[in-house]
Design an enzyme around this catalytic site. Structure first.
Site, short mmCIF file in Angstrom:
data_model
loop_
_atom_site.label_atom_id
_atom_site.label_comp_id
_atom_site.label_asym_id
_atom_site.label_seq_id
_atom_site.Cartn_x
_atom_site.Cartn_y
_atom_site.Cartn_z
CB SER A 136 -0.90 0.01 1.24
OG SER A 136 -1.55 1.27 1.38
CE1 TYR A 158 -3.59 -2.58 5.17
CE2 TYR A 158 -2.94 -0.40 4.41
CZ TYR A 158 -3.34 -1.69 4.13
OH TYR A 158 -3.48 -2.09 2.83
#
Length: 236
Positions: A136, A158
């Site tokens: 990501s 995350y």
């Protein structure tokens, strides 16, 4: 026919299943995996895919799956490390529960690490082995869209887990040069894997999966140790 294995395929709208379908359409034989074998089988059957159970947080589960792939196929051409989660939108660094952080790292970083260790012996039997780590831009320092400098307070667990995953990609790329294994990180972008997210600007899942498929289909002289979105290099 080349063989690809994809982790974390547990939902109809997920990136994993869409990636599997696109690879199948390109002529790959595809194994999809989920923590529960029945889940994987239900998703696989309508699309002519193979199914296996893999819990990326369980080394025995991974080892058993690797043995099964070796028995059935003798090699693996493409490993797509798609399993992930713990997207703590709106979280703060100091407000995040540390058990949540540990789970994020165990899944997003350690799960991929375990998979690479277990399946490398099968990958080196391929004439053109490739590993794709689904990452990501939230794990980038300078991605103009999702990077930590742009949104430093968002998705702390995350983002840091994906930052570490990108580091694993770089380390593996250097170590695997002699083995001929290409390994890259891919950011699929913000995609509509849950109903309603398209209203927040998420793009179709098919578009995010296409970048993963591109990296999974690289030729023998393709790049390694890089970070891509839509087939284009993005900043670490």
């Amino acid at each position: 026919m080349e063989l690809a294995l994809i982790t974390g395929v547990s939902r109809q709208q997920g990136l994993g299943l869409e990636t599997a379908k696109q690879l199948k359409n390109k002529g790959f034989e595809v194994i999809i995996t989920a923590r529960g074998l029945e889940t994987a089988r239900q998703l696989a059957a309508p699309h002519g895919l193979k199914a296996l159970a893999i819990d990326v947080r369980n080394e025995q589960s991974i080892a058993e799956a690797a043995r099964q792939v070796e028995l059935d196929f003798g090699r693996l051409d493409v490993l797509v490390n798609n399993a992930g989660g713990y997207y703590d939108q709106g979280g703060t660094v100091l407000g995040t529960d540390m058990e949540y952080v540990a789970n994020a790292l165990d899944t997003n970083l350690m799960g991929t690490w375990r998979m690479i260790k277990a399946f490398k012996p099968l990958l080196i039997k391929s004439p053109n082995p490739r590993i794709v780590n689904v990452s990501s831009g939230a794990g980038s320092f300078s991605d103009e869209v999702f990077g930590m400098a742009v949104n430093p307070g968002g998705v702390p667990a995350y983002g840091i887990s994906k930052l570490a995953l990108n580091g694993l990609t770089i380390k593996c790329a250097r170590e695997f040069t002699a083995d001929g294994i290409k390994i890259n990180s891919v950011c699929p972008g913000f995609v509509a894997t849950y109903p309603g997210t398209e209203n927040w600007g998420a793009r179709p899942v098919s578009e995010g999966a296409a970048g993963i498929v591109w990296a999974a289909s690289l030729p023998a002289d393709g790049p390694t140790g890089q970070f891509f979105r839509d087939g284009k290099v993005i900043p670490w």
